[in-house]
Design a protein around this motif. Structure first.
Motif, mmCIF file in Angstrom:
data_model
loop_
_atom_site.group_PDB
_atom_site.id
_atom_site.type_symbol
_atom_site.label_atom_id
_atom_site.label_comp_id
_atom_site.label_asym_id
_atom_site.label_seq_id
_atom_site.Cartn_x
_atom_site.Cartn_y
_atom_site.Cartn_z
ATOM 1 N N UNK A 227 -8.171 -9.843 8.654
ATOM 2 C CA UNK A 227 -7.785 -10.943 9.528
ATOM 3 C C UNK A 227 -7.628 -12.263 8.781
ATOM 4 N N UNK A 228 -8.359 -12.447 7.673
ATOM 5 C CA UNK A 228 -8.306 -13.723 6.950
ATOM 6 C C UNK A 228 -7.533 -13.543 5.653
ATOM 7 N N UNK A 229 -6.291 -14.028 5.643
ATOM 8 C CA UNK A 229 -5.424 -13.834 4.477
ATOM 9 C C UNK A 229 -4.815 -15.148 3.981
ATOM 10 N N UNK A 279 5.024 -3.414 -4.679
ATOM 11 C CA UNK A 279 6.224 -3.759 -3.899
ATOM 12 C C UNK A 279 6.628 -2.636 -2.952
ATOM 13 N N UNK A 280 6.313 -1.400 -3.303
ATOM 14 C CA UNK A 280 6.661 -0.284 -2.418
ATOM 15 C C UNK A 280 5.860 -0.297 -1.120
ATOM 16 N N UNK A 281 4.770 -1.063 -1.096
ATOM 17 C CA UNK A 281 3.958 -1.127 0.120
ATOM 18 C C UNK A 281 4.734 -1.723 1.288
ATOM 19 N N UNK A 282 5.696 -2.585 0.988
ATOM 20 C CA UNK A 282 6.390 -3.269 2.081
ATOM 21 C C UNK A 282 7.912 -3.312 1.921
ATOM 22 N N UNK A 292 -3.038 -0.675 5.586
ATOM 23 C CA UNK A 292 -4.417 -0.569 5.132
ATOM 24 C C UNK A 292 -4.614 -1.305 3.807
ATOM 25 N N UNK A 293 -5.780 -1.905 3.669
ATOM 26 C CA UNK A 293 -6.124 -2.575 2.416
ATOM 27 C C UNK A 293 -6.358 -1.546 1.316
#
Length: 520
Positions: A227-229, A279-282, A292-293
């Motif tokens: 939640x805190x980014x 970068x493939x994460x998004x 997920x973290x």
């Protein structure tokens, strides 16, 4: 889409505290409460939703030295999710919110993607040819490096030790609008501020390694969470190349002439939860954005790894009242990380105790530095560094009648807070655990007699261990030793007097006047 952290406490005492938070009912939010910060009540009508908090007798403690308010003080995090930030999942009609971290890093890492594509396509522009040339100059003689670790290390060490740093003021002012020209600046042995990260993206991908961007937060201030980014929007991050065997390393790109070695981090980034992003994460259009973290802890160090040993021989000529100093300093671990740059390039790590920025010869305004030399410097943990310095001072010794005096002010530069108060609300967290030793062997041109006896000081408590001694082993020699061992990662607020006891003893030592007469 963002996250806002709100503490109830501040630097002022609050007898009564009331807070109301309102937002339109159709605005999607997520509120996370920590350390008993749940709302007392929540209400909503057709147009808005309201949260109510009421607290009493809130301590004015949020800026207490070396505290970590987020670990114990009540606060909440508000995350806002506008409907405009929804996307359609690949090969479906389902919609979901874009993960909040993507909004934080998308613009920051856009330039990474351009470089990765160019490397993947084998682009041969002048800039990329110069990148190839630089890599070859640092890795051509390397053999038996199947993991490419030595190549990575050589390249990073070259940037750390040999490169200048360009702050790019003209770029930020809009005067210089040209592109990065990474190749040109590599050839000129200069790391640009605007290319701190993309330079490493190019170099790492060129030697056949992949990497993560590693987002983290100063552990004195907080910790990243789902939640805190907020720190991901504009805080420093790390480049985390991973070898072919899967091992992850950390690079904290330099932002001055001084730089850190591979896997070297200042204490506030040590043993800290880090979010690893690829970068493939998004950006992989064939799959949903990763939510997920992917987390890993950064490296940590302990008492045995962090030490500073300062041994100084002082020659005192009582006839002409001069003092000459010959100092040797041995730095390990965090003491090397935080103070090595001070002697190499006058670099002072910002946002830490100012005591770290004091050189050993800065004991008086009239000190003359004769010589300073870095005798050795190791590029791997614990980054052992040996320094030698010679300096003199002609106005240090005073004489009144038959009595001579030498002030010890600034001789013992242990890391303390001079105005530390035992009346505190929050626990005390030392910067790191370690040992710090000062030893002065003072040799006089004649036999002397101290005018007073000094009782040995030994303190051992919940903070650590302090030993101070002033001895006269020879008729013409005085030995003064101060040893500080910080042994615990946390001192509870109830034991804050233990910290004050140690700090006060060190201040008293620096305030002493060494008085003596010539022995008959």
């Amino acid at each position: 889409m963002t996250s806002i952290r709100v503490f109830f406490n501040s630097d002022l005492y609050k007898e009564h505290f009331n807070l109301t938070l309102s937002h339109p009912l159709n605005l999607i939010t997520n509120i996370g409460s920590f350390n008993n910060a749940n709302p007392d009540s929540i209400s909503e009508d057709k147009q808005q939703k309201q949260y109510f908090w009421k607290r009493y007798q809130l301590a004015g403690c949020i800026d207490e030295p070396n505290s970590r308010p987020y670990l114990s003080l009540p606060y909440f995090v508000l995350s806002i999710k506008p409907k405009e930030y929804m996307y359609t999942l690949p090969y479906s009609y389902e919609e979901k919110f874009i993960p909040s971290y993507v909004m934080a890093i998308y613009e920051r890492e856009a330039s990474h993607l351009n470089i990765l594509r160019s490397v993947d396509q084998g682009v041969k522009t002048s800039q990329f040819l110069q990148i190839d040339k630089f890599i070859a100059s640092k890795t051509a003689e390397i053999t038996n490096d199947s993991l490419n670790f030595q190549k990575l290390k050589n390249i990073h060490n070259a940037i750390t030790n040999e490169f200048a740093f360009a702050n790019d003021i003209d770029v930020f002012k809009g005067i210089d609008t040209r592109d990065e020209r990474i190749g040109d600046y590599l050839s000129a042995q200069t790391l640009r501020d605007i290319s701190r990260y993309t330079t490493y993206v190019a170099l790492i991908s060129k030697i056949g390694l992949n990497y993560y961007t590693a987002y983290l937060m100063d552990k004195r201030i907080g910790e990243l969470s789902e939640i805190f980014i907020s720190p991901m929007f504009d805080g420093d991050y790390l480049i985390a190349p991973f070898l072919k065997n899967g091992k992850v390393h950390f690079i904290y790109p330099k932002k001055s002439k001084f730089g850190y070695y591979l896997d070297e981090l200042p204490f506030y980034f040590e043993n800290t939860k880090t979010r690893l992003i690829n970068v493939d994460d998004y950006l992989d259009y064939k799959k949903p954005m990763e939510e997920q973290f992917r987390t890993i802890k950064t490296l940590s160090s302990g008492v045995a790894n962090n030490s500073r040993k300062s041994n100084v021989i002082v020659d005192i000529n009582v006839e002409n009242l001069t003092a000459k100093f010959d100092a040797k300093i041995l730095l390990l671990g965090q003491y090397s990380t935080l103070t090595r740059g001070l002697y190499k390039s006058n670099f002072i790590e910002p946002n830490i105790n100012k005591k770290y920025g004091q050189k050993i010869w800065e004991i008086d305004n009239n000190v003359k530095l004769i010589k300073q030399e870095i005798l050795s410097e190791e590029k791997g943990f614990p980054f052992k560094t040996s320094i030698k310095a010679q300096y003199s001072c002609n106005n240090l010794i005073k004489k009144e009648g038959n009595t001579y005096s030498i002030p010890l002010n600034n001789w013992f530069n242990h890391i303390i807070y001079p105005d530390f108060s035992e009346k505190r609300y929050l626990d005390f967290y030392p910067d790191f655990c370690g040992t710090d030793t000062y030893s002065y062997m003072i040799q006089f041109s004649k036999n002397i007699k101290l005018k007073q006896e000094f009782k040995k000081i030994e303190i051992k408590n919940s903070f650590g261990n302090l030993v101070i001694s002033i001895e006269q082993p020879q008729p013409n020699t005085i030995r003064i030793t101060s040893y500080l061992g910080v042994e615990n990662e946390k001192v509870s607020a109830n034991n804050a007097n233990d910290v004050k006891e140690v700090f006060d003893a060190i201040q008293n030592l620096n305030a002493k006047l060494l008085e003596f007469t010539i022995a008959e």
